[in-house]
Write a protein that holds these residues in place. Structure first.
Motif, PDB file in Angstrom:
ATOM      1  N   LYS A   1       0.843  -1.118  -0.060  1.00  0.00           N
ATOM      2  CA  LYS A   1       0.023  -0.155  -0.106  1.00  0.00           C
ATOM      3  C   LYS A   1       1.023   1.064  -0.026  1.00  0.00           C
ATOM      4  O   LYS A   1       2.152   1.221  -0.160  1.00  0.00           O
ATOM      5  CB  LYS A   1      -0.919   0.077   1.364  1.00  0.00           C
ATOM      6  CG  LYS A   1      -1.667  -1.533   1.451  1.00  0.00           C
ATOM      7  CD  LYS A   1      -2.803  -1.431   0.150  1.00  0.00           C
ATOM      8  CE  LYS A   1      -3.369  -2.820   0.162  1.00  0.00           C
ATOM      9  NZ  LYS A   1      -4.508  -3.034  -0.760  1.00  0.00           N
TER      10      LYS A   1
ATOM     11  N   ASP B   1     -11.053   4.641   9.195  1.00  0.00           N
ATOM     12  CA  ASP B   1     -11.109   3.902   7.760  1.00  0.00           C
ATOM     13  C   ASP B   1      -9.414   4.085   7.290  1.00  0.00           C
ATOM     14  O   ASP B   1      -9.142   3.286   6.252  1.00  0.00           O
ATOM     15  CB  ASP B   1     -11.601   5.121   6.934  1.00  0.00           C
ATOM     16  CG  ASP B   1     -13.153   4.828   7.318  1.00  0.00           C
ATOM     17  OD1 ASP B   1     -13.564   3.725   7.695  1.00  0.00           O
ATOM     18  OD2 ASP B   1     -13.905   5.904   6.985  1.00  0.00           O
ATOM     19  N   VAL B   2      -8.650   4.992   7.496  1.00  0.00           N
ATOM     20  CA  VAL B   2      -7.347   4.968   6.985  1.00  0.00           C
ATOM     21  C   VAL B   2      -6.482   3.852   7.527  1.00  0.00           C
ATOM     22  O   VAL B   2      -5.714   3.088   6.910  1.00  0.00           O
ATOM     23  CB  VAL B   2      -6.387   6.217   7.402  1.00  0.00           C
ATOM     24  CG1 VAL B   2      -4.909   6.281   7.354  1.00  0.00           C
ATOM     25  CG2 VAL B   2      -7.173   7.366   6.785  1.00  0.00           C
TER      26      VAL B   2
ATOM     27  N   GLU C   1      -7.961   0.850   5.702  1.00  0.00           N
ATOM     28  CA  GLU C   1      -7.922   1.187   4.345  1.00  0.00           C
ATOM     29  C   GLU C   1      -9.190   1.047   3.823  1.00  0.00           C
ATOM     30  O   GLU C   1      -9.316   0.898   2.423  1.00  0.00           O
ATOM     31  CB  GLU C   1      -6.894   0.082   3.956  1.00  0.00           C
ATOM     32  CG  GLU C   1      -5.495  -0.064   4.195  1.00  0.00           C
ATOM     33  CD  GLU C   1      -4.796  -1.156   3.946  1.00  0.00           C
ATOM     34  OE1 GLU C   1      -4.865  -1.684   2.798  1.00  0.00           O
ATOM     35  OE2 GLU C   1      -4.278  -1.830   4.763  1.00  0.00           O
ATOM     36  N   VAL C   2     -10.253   1.306   4.536  1.00  0.00           N
ATOM     37  CA  VAL C   2     -11.559   1.216   3.983  1.00  0.00           C
ATOM     38  C   VAL C   2     -12.120   0.034   3.141  1.00  0.00           C
ATOM     39  O   VAL C   2     -11.345  -0.315   2.311  1.00  0.00           O
ATOM     40  CB  VAL C   2     -11.853   2.487   3.347  1.00  0.00           C
ATOM     41  CG1 VAL C   2     -13.314   2.705   2.663  1.00  0.00           C
ATOM     42  CG2 VAL C   2     -11.425   3.649   3.954  1.00  0.00           C
TER      43      VAL C   2
ATOM     44  N   THR D   1     -11.171  -0.659  -0.588  1.00  0.00           N
ATOM     45  CA  THR D   1     -10.198   0.601  -0.565  1.00  0.00           C
ATOM     46  C   THR D   1     -10.048   1.071  -2.080  1.00  0.00           C
ATOM     47  O   THR D   1      -9.976   0.451  -3.149  1.00  0.00           O
ATOM     48  CB  THR D   1      -8.922   0.479  -0.077  1.00  0.00           C
ATOM     49  OG1 THR D   1      -8.188   1.323   0.146  1.00  0.00           O
ATOM     50  CG2 THR D   1      -8.075  -0.712  -1.011  1.00  0.00           C
ATOM     51  N   GLY D   2      -9.662   2.502  -1.990  1.00  0.00           N
ATOM     52  CA  GLY D   2      -9.522   3.272  -3.154  1.00  0.00           C
ATOM     53  C   GLY D   2      -8.148   3.201  -3.619  1.00  0.00           C
ATOM     54  O   GLY D   2      -7.235   2.403  -3.075  1.00  0.00           O
TER      55      GLY D   2
ATOM     56  N   GLN E   1      -4.901   8.352  -1.615  1.00  0.00           N
ATOM     57  CA  GLN E   1      -5.107   8.827  -0.342  1.00  0.00           C
ATOM     58  C   GLN E   1      -6.387   9.962  -0.419  1.00  0.00           C
ATOM     59  O   GLN E   1      -7.404   9.813   0.542  1.00  0.00           O
ATOM     60  CB  GLN E   1      -3.839   9.530   0.245  1.00  0.00           C
ATOM     61  CG  GLN E   1      -4.040  10.285   1.660  1.00  0.00           C
ATOM     62  CD  GLN E   1      -3.021  11.150   1.767  1.00  0.00           C
ATOM     63  OE1 GLN E   1      -3.052  12.431   1.606  1.00  0.00           O
ATOM     64  NE2 GLN E   1      -1.905  10.789   2.453  1.00  0.00           N
TER      65      GLN E   1
ATOM     66  N   ASP F   1      -8.977   9.362  -2.464  1.00  0.00           N
ATOM     67  CA  ASP F   1     -10.009   8.726  -2.363  1.00  0.00           C
ATOM     68  C   ASP F   1     -10.548   8.255  -1.049  1.00  0.00           C
ATOM     69  O   ASP F   1     -11.713   8.173  -0.771  1.00  0.00           O
ATOM     70  CB  ASP F   1     -10.082   7.753  -3.589  1.00  0.00           C
ATOM     71  CG  ASP F   1     -11.200   6.668  -3.770  1.00  0.00           C
ATOM     72  OD1 ASP F   1     -12.124   7.236  -4.378  1.00  0.00           O
ATOM     73  OD2 ASP F   1     -11.108   5.408  -3.402  1.00  0.00           O
ATOM     74  N   VAL F   2      -9.512   7.808  -0.236  1.00  0.00           N
ATOM     75  CA  VAL F   2     -10.111   7.276   0.933  1.00  0.00           C
ATOM     76  C   VAL F   2     -10.493   8.340   1.896  1.00  0.00           C
ATOM     77  O   VAL F   2     -11.578   8.208   2.635  1.00  0.00           O
ATOM     78  CB  VAL F   2      -8.714   6.827   1.737  1.00  0.00           C
ATOM     79  CG1 VAL F   2      -8.928   6.460   3.183  1.00  0.00           C
ATOM     80  CG2 VAL F   2      -8.129   5.514   0.985  1.00  0.00           C
TER      81      VAL F   2
ATOM     82  N   LYS G   1     -14.053   9.445   0.801  1.00  0.00           N
ATOM     83  CA  LYS G   1     -15.145   8.013   1.326  1.00  0.00           C
ATOM     84  C   LYS G   1     -15.596   8.285   2.492  1.00  0.00           C
ATOM     85  O   LYS G   1     -16.726   7.932   2.980  1.00  0.00           O
ATOM     86  CB  LYS G   1     -14.597   6.806   0.826  1.00  0.00           C
ATOM     87  CG  LYS G   1     -14.511   6.344  -0.689  1.00  0.00           C
ATOM     88  CD  LYS G   1     -14.274   5.012  -0.918  1.00  0.00           C
ATOM     89  CE  LYS G   1     -14.181   4.442  -2.429  1.00  0.00           C
ATOM     90  NZ  LYS G   1     -13.742   3.229  -2.565  1.00  0.00           N
ATOM     91  N   SER G   2     -14.377   8.471   3.654  1.00  0.00           N
ATOM     92  CA  SER G   2     -14.429   8.593   5.008  1.00  0.00           C
ATOM     93  C   SER G   2     -15.343   9.406   5.202  1.00  0.00           C
ATOM     94  O   SER G   2     -16.321   9.370   6.048  1.00  0.00           O
ATOM     95  CB  SER G   2     -13.137   8.486   5.478  1.00  0.00           C
ATOM     96  OG  SER G   2     -13.509   8.500   6.895  1.00  0.00           O
TER      97      SER G   2
END
Length: 628
Positions: A163, A554-555, A558-559, A562-563, A566, A568-569, A572-573
């Motif tokens: 990642k 979420d970080v 990684e949700v 995951t997207g 960063q 995108d994450v 989304k969160s």
């Protein structure tokens, strides 16, 4: 028929073993730290570059290795911990299978320097992909230094699966914290790209926890202690008011080894029953000591799962110990029906003699002073008295028979509460107008069970999930703001000061620029403190901590789905945290605006988490259901 079964070459077998032992740079950190602990080190230094992709180096002051041991340590199943199968059930060390160094050397460049006490020179070995390139004497300090460079250099596919640096660094910090919390008698240091992240001196358990998670943690801890024949329980639980919705601060250690155990986690959660806020999780640091013969730690490659001989007894004892601690420190309410607490003697009156009460009498008091004696008639011996101002009480009833409109309840006024503002501002959008009926003057949308928005279209009807739809709207809005770097921010009159651990602050530091593009204004004035002086216009001040906690979770995880970035994450969160929830009532204007904004999105059919936002039912489908 020719034979088809063959023995694998050593370098291939090592790479296969590395797939189980070395999953990411954090796996290397865990194995090397545990080797240093087994070597009896009192000080361990961890150096990391580029989140472990370029370098993972562990330097300790342990007992070191001889030249022969240094060479054998990279062979498969070479270990000094066990001699027979029976030793597997009486382990007191971290590593024992002898696979770690061989697996690491198979997928990286490894440089080892080691020297034992009393030797003048040490040994230096360089290995690339299981191949020993050089072995020679060197000048070094007592102990061992292992540098792992260019991880997965010979397996590009595995390297591509890593990642981002922030995520990999988070995993490294997690492993470092787990090892450091379990061994407070060892000093630990962590450096990333030449900057110091942790410097933990030798301390007790409470000091080590505070050193890892920040000074504000001290006031949150409640000690737990219990000694039994089956298990010795020690550690701390976190007060319910400081609990979080993430799993970040849940630590179990068995014989100084970090483990994951859902069954024991349920035991602690059961002890907190009724004390935690909605959807919050209990936080704890529990250290268990058991007989090594009563557990099996060889059931998982990472050794984070163990099997207890009597899990049910440990479950019961742990729950009782946590409940006792909650009650002992007045965290949980205690009901005692045998006595009344207000009958207890206050401490200030203990050991004092009782004093006889004294009664003071006003002998000059005469209750009949205000009355005048009236002469009685000759035929009656009963005295009569006349009171002064006898008619005064009658004045209280004057006016009751009058119809005074000013005092009548018919004109009673009640102050109304101010109307709450609409969730969405009034804004016209043409994204959905073409689908709606244009010849209807009544409401175009209706809300069903405070969850779905029903809207009529030319072909039938549409059901929209309000939460998923709002997530899509917010997601694209945040993506646009972060990319264009134009967002509306509202400044706070009094900045919010939120307390986080050093690892969590490192995440915010990495996300700072993207968060500022969404409307946040952040600063870190001191250790363990995040100051928020500005927030996005679409968020309320009371929701800031909830949004940031969800972002941390979420970080770290990684949700789901995951997207790829960063940004995108983050989008989304925040969309997940700030979207309207199922059960919230929306007025007509809010419903109309949400529908219009949804169909103005580039991808209105799916939420950011790839779930349907709406479904349609045609008139023909409805007719078939009635005629079936």
């Amino acid at each position: 028929m020719s034979d088809i079964i063959k023995l694998l070459p050593d370098h291939v077998a090592n790479q296969i073993a590395a797939g189980e032992v070395v999953q990411r740079p954090a796996s290397v950190v865990k194995e090397l730290l545990e080797n240093s602990i087994d070597a009896g080190a009192s000080q361990i230094k961890l150096l990391v570059k580029d989140a472990g992709r370029t370098l993972v180096q562990v330097i300790d002051n342990g007992k070191g290795m001889s030249t022969t041991d240094a060479r054998l340590s990279f062979e498969r199943h070479a270990t000094s911990k066990i001699n027979s199968a029976d030793d597997l059930f009486a382990l007191n060390t971290k590593g024992f299978r002898g696979e770690a160094l061989a697996s690491i050397a198979a997928v990286a460049h490894v440089e080892l320097k080691t020297k034992t006490e009393g030797e003048e020179v040490g040994t230096q070995i360089e290995i690339e992909g299981s191949v020993i390139k050089s072995q020679e004497v060197c000048a070094t300090l007592q102990g061992t230094s292992i540098a792992v460079k260019n991880l997965f250099f010979n397996i590009p596919a595995r390297r591509n699966f890593l990642k981002s640096d922030s995520v990999e660094l988070r995993h490294i910090i997690d492993e470092f914290q787990r090892v450091a919390l379990a061994h407070e008698s060892i000093a630990f240091m962590l450096y990333h790209n030449d900057s110091e992240l942790f410097n933990l001196p030798i301390a007790n358990k409470r000091q080590r926890i505070v050193g890892v998670f920040g000074p504000k943690t001290n006031e949150k801890l409640v000690p737990v202690t219990e000694e039994t024949e089956i298990v010795d329980i020690d550690g701390f639980i976190v007060k319910p008011e400081f609990s979080k919705k993430t799993k970040g601060e849940q630590f179990f250690f068995v014989n100084d080894r970090f483990i994951k155990h859902p069954y024991l986690n349920h035991s602690v959660s059961a002890a907190f029953d009724g004390l935690l806020p909605d959807r919050a999780r209990a936080s704890y640091f529990i250290y268990l000591k058991v007989d090594p013969k009563s557990i099996d730690i060889n059931i998982h490659p990472t050794k984070t799962e163990v099997k207890f001989e009597d899990e049910h007894a440990i479950y019961t004892l742990l729950r009782a110990a946590v409940k006792h601690s909650l009650g002992q420190f007045n965290i949980a309410p205690v009901l005692d029906f045998n006595r009344e607490s207000n009958m207890d003697t206050p401490y200030s009156y203990k050991n004092k003699e009782a004093q006889v009460p004294k009664v003071d009498v006003d002998r000059s008091f005469n209750p009949f002073e205000q009355e005048q004696k009236v002469k009685t008639s000759s035929y009656s011996g009963t005295p009569h008295y006349e009171k002064k101002n006898a008619a005064g009480w009658e004045n209280l009833y004057d006016g009751l028979d009058k119809r005074n409109s000013s005092n009548s309840f018919s004109h009673l006024q009640i102050e109304n509460e101010p109307e709450t503002e609409s969730l969405f501002v009034e804004h016209e959008s043409k994204g959905f107008k073409d689908l709606k009926e244009t010849d209807s003057d009544s409401a175009n949308t209706y809300q069903l069970h405070n969850k779905y928005i029903v809207s009529a279209i030319k072909s039938g009807m549409m059901l929209i999930d309000q939460q998923r739809a709002h997530q899509r709207v917010l997601y694209e809005e945040f993506l646009r703001n972060i990319t264009v770097k134009e967002s509306v921010s509202q400044q706070l009159l009094f900045p919010l000061r939120l307390n986080y651990s050093p690892a969590e602050l490192a995440i915010f530091k990495d996300l700072k620029e993207s968060l500022e593009n969404t409307g946040f204004a952040l600063s870190m004035p001191e250790d363990g403190v995040l100051e928020v002086s500005g927030i996005p216009a679409s968020i309320q001040e009371s929701e800031v901590s909830i949004v940031l906690e969800q972002l941390l979770s979420d970080v770290e995880q990684e949700v789901p789905d995951t997207g790829f970035s960063q940004t995108d994450v983050l989008a989304k969160s925040m969309a997940k945290s700030m979207a309207v929830k199922t059960g919230e009532k929306l007025d007509e204007l809010s419903r109309e605006h949400l529908v219009n904004k949804l169909f103005a999105c580039t991808e209105p059919t799916m939420s950011p988490f790839l779930k349907k936002t709406f479904i349609t039912l045609t008139v023909d489908e409805l007719d078939r259901k009635f005629n079936a």
